[in-house]
Design an enzyme around this catalytic site. Structure first.
Site, mmCIF file in Angstrom:
data_model
loop_
_atom_site.group_PDB
_atom_site.id
_atom_site.type_symbol
_atom_site.label_atom_id
_atom_site.label_comp_id
_atom_site.label_asym_id
_atom_site.label_seq_id
_atom_site.Cartn_x
_atom_site.Cartn_y
_atom_site.Cartn_z
ATOM 1 N N CYS A 1 -12.878 5.242 -28.583
ATOM 2 C CA CYS A 1 -14.148 5.914 -28.820
ATOM 3 C C CYS A 1 -14.969 6.121 -27.570
ATOM 4 O O CYS A 1 -16.065 5.556 -27.440
ATOM 5 C CB CYS A 1 -14.939 5.137 -29.861
ATOM 6 S SG CYS A 1 -14.172 5.325 -31.446
ATOM 7 N N GLY B 1 0.760 -1.245 0.000
ATOM 8 C CA GLY B 1 0.000 0.000 0.000
ATOM 9 C C GLY B 1 0.788 1.291 0.000
ATOM 10 O O GLY B 1 0.191 2.369 -0.096
HETATM 11 N N1 LLP Z 1 -1.696 -6.884 -0.685
HETATM 12 C C1 LLP Z 1 -3.013 -6.916 -0.915
HETATM 13 C C2 LLP Z 1 -3.856 -7.836 -0.134
HETATM 14 C C3 LLP Z 1 -3.582 -6.080 -1.882
HETATM 15 O O1 LLP Z 1 -4.899 -6.099 -2.089
HETATM 16 C C4 LLP Z 1 -2.746 -5.198 -2.622
HETATM 17 C C5 LLP Z 1 -3.313 -4.310 -3.643
HETATM 18 C C6 LLP Z 1 -1.373 -5.212 -2.347
HETATM 19 C C7 LLP Z 1 -0.888 -6.055 -1.373
HETATM 20 C C8 LLP Z 1 -0.401 -4.315 -3.069
HETATM 21 O O2 LLP Z 1 -0.668 -2.975 -2.832
HETATM 22 P P1 LLP Z 1 0.327 -1.829 -3.370
HETATM 23 O O3 LLP Z 1 1.614 -1.928 -2.593
HETATM 24 O O4 LLP Z 1 0.537 -2.058 -4.795
HETATM 25 O O5 LLP Z 1 -0.408 -0.566 -3.091
HETATM 26 N N2 LLP Z 1 -5.456 -0.891 -9.406
HETATM 27 C C9 LLP Z 1 -5.240 0.082 -8.355
HETATM 28 C C10 LLP Z 1 -4.558 -0.525 -7.141
HETATM 29 C C11 LLP Z 1 -5.303 -1.706 -6.558
HETATM 30 C C12 LLP Z 1 -4.572 -2.307 -5.398
HETATM 31 C C13 LLP Z 1 -5.209 -3.574 -4.952
HETATM 32 N N3 LLP Z 1 -4.552 -4.242 -3.884
HETATM 33 C C14 LLP Z 1 -4.433 1.247 -8.919
HETATM 34 O O6 LLP Z 1 -4.121 1.241 -10.093
HETATM 35 O O7 LLP Z 1 -4.150 2.190 -8.196
#
Ligand code: LLP
Length: 421
Positions: A348, A241
């Site tokens: 589009c 996150g």
């Molecule tokens: N662990 C879990 C349980 C998760 O659901 C996620 C991301 C991560 C780790 C990794 O999180 P990160 O470090 O990448 O923030 N498509 C969205 C982001 C969705 C994230 C979903 N979960 C975007 O483009 O911002």
């Protein structure tokens, strides 16, 4: 040290190579360009930050599932976090150690849980029905499954609602009111389940480490409660996150070290092993989407730069109103005026924009234009809408050479889905 820099004569470079020159050496369509050394540097930043802790870095494969990138991260020592059966298969294919893999998700399927059980992958328990399925999978596989309880700690990550996951009304995880039910359920399946830890994931694009500390404080309290009932749990998984500086504003954002330092004492005080699940902060800033300008037009009060890339290759601006920094790869002629443009693709619909109200020198037809920080949730969320086939990927290696790391998807690939029907 960051991979994207400006040469003294004003060209955008990746690891010292002019992006303009890379464009001339590859096929004429949008492509993703990565720096392999930057991936290494980002991983090392986490590794260094974790020194002195017993830890697992579980790279969140959903952020970017390029096989070459996965193999590289695995060689650097990464584990993997998976959210589907195919991500699990891909992680195994890329050679990740199954015991350094964690299978997450609120709708895991029995057949995929069976594979996870057979391979010894850690599994997060997300709900009552999920626990039932994990027990069933353990029996089918004839193996006890190491499980973590995904607790929804109700901490507000202060992010876009679509990427917030740890508030109480979210579809993910279990609420603390139900903790005892889950502990009793695990106790009643001693041959199928071994409770090894607790997990939480608050959301994505988080830019304040206090949020992680607040969650970690709650989580170690839950772990105390769990241990008090005789469970030998070793792992605290604080999810992923951590956000990045999408605005290129120079704002000082928390680093992996800041994140780890804010939970280090808590983790040590309970003699826990720490699992973290970074996606974006490992991979986003290692890449840009390289596009060509098709033309410039004006309608009403709006100026548009139309490029060959679009929401099909990169959907974050359309989907989350996300800001991603945009610039031209070559310096503007001295007499070029600047204007405010929406940067749009050829798809589009009016949701097809990469950036709004961007001040840019008026680009010539064919000029290179990049969308930065495209390593995470861009290619992995790409679609073939309007039959814009998924773009190829390249990276620049340690020795400065450019290598293709994924083929372009082609029209023929699409036709193949209908062969023999
Ligand atoms: N662990 C879990 C349980 C998760 O659901 C996620 C991301 C991560 C780790 C990794 O999180 P990160 O470090 O990448 O923030 N498509 C969205 C982001 C969705 C994230 C979903 N979960 C975007 O483009 O911002």
């Amino acid at each position: 040290q960051h991979c994207f820099t400006k040469s003294s004569d004003g060209f955008l470079c990746c690891e010292g190579l002019k992006v303009q020159d890379v464009m001339e050496s590859v096929e004429k369509r949008p492509f993703y360009l990565y720096s392999k050394p930057q991936i290494t540097r980002n991983f090392e930043a986490y590794k260094d930050a974790l020194e002195g802790l017993n830890s697992v870095i579980g790279y969140a494969i959903k952020a970017n599932n390029n096989l070459k990138i996965l193999e590289h991260l695995r060689q650097l020592g990464s584990g993997a976090v998976l959210v589907s059966g195919n991500e699990l298969r891909l992680a195994l294919h890329a050679g990740f150690d199954p015991t350094r893999c964690i299978f997450n998700g609120n709708g895991k399927l029995l057949e995929d849980l069976v594979l996870a059980a057979e391979k010894g992958v850690f599994v997060n328990v997300d709900s009552e029905f999920d626990l039932e399925n994990i027990v069933a999978a353990a029996r089918i596989a004839g193996r006890k499954v190491n499980v973590l309880l995904r607790i929804n700690p109700d901490v507000d990550p202060q992010v876009h609602p679509y990427v917030a996951t740890g508030n109480k009304n979210s579809k993910f995880g279990i609420r603390n009111e139900k903790l005892q039910w889950f502990l009793d359920a695990v106790k009643s399946h001693p041959n199928d389940l071994k409770l090894v830890g607790a997990h939480c994931h608050l959301g994505s694009t988080i830019t304040k480490v206090d949020i992680f500390r607040d969650a970690a404080v709650l989580m170690v309290n839950y772990i105390d409660e769990i241990r008090a009932q005789g469970f030998e749990v070793d792992y605290l998984n604080i999810g992923g996150g951590l956000g990045i500086d999408y605005y290129h504003s120079g704002a000082v954002l928390p680093t992996p070290r800041d994140l780890i330092d804010t939970v280090r004492e808590l983790v040590l005080s309970r003699n826990l092993k720490l699992i973290i699940e970074p996606g974006r902060s490992l991979i986003a800033n290692t890449c840009c989407l390289v596009n060509r300008v098709t033309g410039v037009k004006t309608n009403g009060t709006k100026n548009f730069v139309v490029i060959d890339g679009s929401m099909a290759e990169l959907i974050r601006p359309s989907l989350y109103d996300a800001y991603q920094h945009i610039e031209l790869v070559s310096p503007a002629p001295l007499d070029a005026g600047k204007s405010t443009f929406d940067v749009v693709g050829p798809v589009c619909e009016s949701a097809d924009f990469l950036g709004k109200d961007r001040e840019l020198p008026t680009p010539a037809k064919g000029a290179g234009l990049v969308v930065h920080d495209a390593g995470a949730y861009c290619m992995s969320m790409a679609s073939t809408y309007n039959l814009k086939m998924r773009p190829p990927e390249y990276w620049i290696e340690e020795d400065g050479s450019v290598a293709k790391i994924r083929h372009a998807e082609t029209f023929e690939d699409h036709i193949r889905f209908f062969e023999g029907l």
